[in-house]
Design an enzyme around this catalytic site. Structure first.
Site, mmCIF file in Angstrom:
data_model
loop_
_atom_site.group_PDB
_atom_site.id
_atom_site.type_symbol
_atom_site.label_atom_id
_atom_site.label_comp_id
_atom_site.label_asym_id
_atom_site.label_seq_id
_atom_site.Cartn_x
_atom_site.Cartn_y
_atom_site.Cartn_z
ATOM 1 N N HIS A 231 -16.648 -32.118 1.804
ATOM 2 C CA HIS A 231 -17.021 -30.344 1.113
ATOM 3 C C HIS A 231 -17.473 -29.680 1.573
ATOM 4 O O HIS A 231 -17.321 -28.092 1.076
ATOM 5 C CB HIS A 231 -18.592 -31.185 0.317
ATOM 6 C CG HIS A 231 -18.576 -32.363 -0.802
ATOM 7 N ND1 HIS A 231 -17.938 -31.682 -2.238
ATOM 8 C CD2 HIS A 231 -17.972 -33.745 -0.694
ATOM 9 C CE1 HIS A 231 -17.399 -32.710 -2.718
ATOM 10 N NE2 HIS A 231 -17.388 -33.307 -1.867
ATOM 11 N N CYS B 80 -7.760 -31.703 -10.995
ATOM 12 C CA CYS B 80 -8.500 -31.195 -10.642
ATOM 13 C C CYS B 80 -9.177 -31.404 -8.527
ATOM 14 O O CYS B 80 -10.227 -30.921 -8.590
ATOM 15 C CB CYS B 80 -9.608 -30.981 -11.625
ATOM 16 S SG CYS B 80 -9.853 -33.181 -11.065
HETATM 17 C C1 PEP Z 1 -11.165 -35.610 -6.414
HETATM 18 O O1 PEP Z 1 -11.399 -37.119 -5.626
HETATM 19 O O2 PEP Z 1 -9.852 -34.926 -6.178
HETATM 20 C C2 PEP Z 1 -12.059 -34.920 -7.161
HETATM 21 C C3 PEP Z 1 -11.707 -33.795 -7.771
HETATM 22 O O3 PEP Z 1 -13.422 -35.518 -6.967
HETATM 23 P P1 PEP Z 1 -14.389 -35.304 -6.332
HETATM 24 O O4 PEP Z 1 -13.790 -34.202 -4.667
HETATM 25 O O5 PEP Z 1 -15.711 -34.561 -6.688
HETATM 26 O O6 PEP Z 1 -15.139 -36.506 -5.650
#
Ligand code: PEP
Ligand code: MG
Length: 578
Positions: free
Chosen positions: A204, A503
């Site tokens: 994150h 995404c």
């Molecule tokens: C992913 O895992 O690529 C995603 C877009 O979801 P998150 O990063 O919120 O787990």
């Protein structure tokens, strides 16, 4: 006490001029600045700790009151300079810092012989429990009490307050890693760059850095041994941190400042050099993000992370709260596609009302769609809220579930969406089993969206939050690219041709974006900050060229080779400093 002053570090053992730390670049940009370290977490005072010899209860109580006042004054001062959610968080915490109920309870414990630190620790625990039991809005405040007690204990110990450090001078934030909740008080006007000693490219910290447009390097082992105030040069594309930079680095930083302004403008249409259209959408975490994304030219929302609307919530948000939160995003994109993802709680994004903090292996545990197994009803109520928010909105609302592993799960989710009256249903492909069975999954849903962050972590069996595994944890891994290729192939099987978007953070890497389009991905969704850079690089290739680059990346020997081969064939990257 909590204000950091960027001290002179010339006496530090660690600040050897020219010392270079190699990490992984996760957000481009080149800057020079002084570092501030994220303070260590505040440890619990010893159980049963008593007043020290020679300290009277009156003196200890006075120390406690003074510490509480200092914490309140610091938080109030910071709230004045903050805006939006950050301001609200700081104001609420400032109020709690000098709450009479909390202080009176602590003073009573001191009178009975407890040390000031132990007294505030225990008093806050009781107040937090009481608030928690009241439920609703009061339960939310329980977190503030626990935050405040850490701050008061830090003040009593004379050490830096927990959380993002505060300074009146811009600084480079150095930490082990950042949690999503840390962002509320991260002021992008003060933070020049983010550097972590741990944290992977999909962590994150990386996501936060890209969304704020801050240069960032993760997994720079040892960088947290530098002293506060050390001057460094951060290169977010190369992934390096250099101590005591010279004239060359100053020139690079100045050049970046000039080009980054040009990279801030996206004309609102993603297309290749031959006119092939690739809609560029944005990932958002709430209404304000959505408004910013629309202003940046995003062609819609490819991922609304609904859990970001409710981080740190103790109780399930009500229907009305949810409708408001989602409606705010839909309203920012009238006539455009908004893909809303149901709550993806768990692992690095725990939601206290939905996930079990004691699971031994949270990334492989009850997270995302799977929380429907253990907390039935929450998902159905969320779908009802989405349907209500979509009703009468002008956005084209698509709904998808995270962490789907089987076609049966996709079928079940699609059934729930139909019952809720939601017409366009999809799932995320972020578990390898979903990539391998994409054709069966797409018999039940209208689209899939590749979550390359988790797809990479699960394909490589490498925790996305771990710095030492950063080299494994990149979507440039040929194995991950093969899973993407298989997903696209599955979407064209069985006579159907259904959209496959991306995404995950891979979409925000301009070179990898070219490869994804070459593999047959139809839309890319990313932080709004990345739109212009991705659009510029996509505009430099034709579809056959993108397909050739994808073929080269797929057959490369390693992730590093795939990245190097593709980057070498995209000269625009160097021209733009990306
Ligand atoms: C992913 O895992 O690529 C995603 C877009 O979801 P998150 O990063 O919120 O787990
Ligand atoms: Mg994910």
């Amino acid at each position: 006490m909590t204000m950091q002053t960027l001290p002179d570090s010339s006496g530090s053992d660690h600040a050897e001029p020219g010392r270079r730390f190699a990490g992984v670049g996760v957000s481009p940009g080149r800057v020079i600045g002084s570092i501030l370290l994220m303070p260590q977490a505040v440890s619990e005072p010893a159980a049963g700790e008593r007043l020290a010899e020679g300290i009277s209860p009156e003196e200890a109580s006075a120390d406690l009151r003074a510490a509480a006042k200092a914490v309140q004054a610091d938080l109030t001062e910071r709230s004045i300079g903050a805006s939006g959610t950050g301001r609200e968080v700081l104001e609420a915490t400032a109020l709690m810092a000098n709450d009479p109920m909390l202080i009176t309870a602590a003073v009573k414990l001191i009178t009975n012989g407890a040390s000031a630190q132990r007294a505030i620790w225990d008093a806050a625990a009781s107040v937090a429990e009481m608030l928690h039991n009241l439920g609703g809005y009061m339960a939310e405040r329980a977190m503030d009490v626990l935050d405040v007690r850490r701050r008061i204990v830090a003040e009593l110990r004379g050490v830096a307050a927990p959380g993002i450090p505060y300074s009146d001078m811009p600084f480079i934030l150095v930490s082990e890693d950042l949690a999503p909740a840390d962002t509320a008080t991260l002021d992008p006007a003060k933070v020049l760059a983010l550097v972590t000693s741990s944290g992977g490219p999909q962590s994150h910290t990386a996501i936060i850095a890209r969304s704020l447009g801050l240069p960032a390097v993760v997994a720079a082992v040892g960088v947290d041994g530098l002293a506060n105030g050390t001057e460094v040069f951060v290169d977010g594309a190369a992934g390096t941190v250099l101590v005591d930079p010279g004239a060359d680095e100053a020139a690079l930083a100045a050049a970046w400042e000039a080009t980054s302004a040009a990279l801030a403008v996206f004309d609102g249409t993603g297309r290749l050099a031959d006119g092939h259209l690739v809609p560029l959408l944005s990932n958002v975490g709430g209404a304000q993000d959505a408004v910013n994304a629309a202003a940046a030219g995003a062609q819609g929302v490819g991922l609304l992370r609904t859990e970001f609307c409710f981080l740190e919530r103790d109780a399930e948000p009500t229907l009305d709260e949810q409708v408001d939160a989602y409606r705010g995003v839909f309203d920012a994109f009238p006539g455009k596609k908004v893909v809303i993802r149901t709550l993806d709680a768990g692992a690095d994004k725990p939601l206290p009302f939905l996930t079990d903090a004691s699971e031994p292996n949270p990334a492989l545990g009850v997270r995302g769609y799977r929380t429907d197994f253990t907390s039935p009803g929450v998902l159905v109520r969320q779908l009802q809220a989405i349907a209500r928010a979509a009703d009468g909105s002008e956005a084209d609302v698509w709904v998808m579930a995270p962490m789907i592993s089987t076609a049966e799960e996709a079928e079940h989710f699609a059934g729930l969406c139909t019952t809720a009256g939601l017409p366009t249903t999809g799932v995320m492909v972020e578990v390898p089993s979903a990539a391998l069975t994409a054709a069966s999954i797409l018999e039940h849903v209208d689209f899939v969206s590749l979550g390359t962050n988790d797809l990479t972590q699960y394909a490589m069996a490498a925790d996305r939050q771990l710095g030492p595994l950063a080299a494994l944890n990149t979507p440039w891994q040929p194995a991950v690219l093969q899973l993407i290729r298989l997903t696209v192939a599955g979407s064209r099987d069985e006579g159907h041709d259904k959209p496959v978007g991306v995404c995950g953070e891979a979409a925000a890497d301009p070179a990898l974006a070219v490869v994804l389009v070459g593999l047959g991905v139809s839309t890319l969704s990313m932080t709004a900050r990345a739109l212009a850079a991705v659009a510029a690089v996509l505009g430099s290739v034709t579809l056959p060229e993108a397909q050739q680059l994808a073929a080269l990346a797929l057959t490369a020997h390693s992730a590093a080779d795939a990245r190097r081969i593709v980057r070498d064939k995209l000269p625009i990257l160097d021209q733009l400093g990306l």
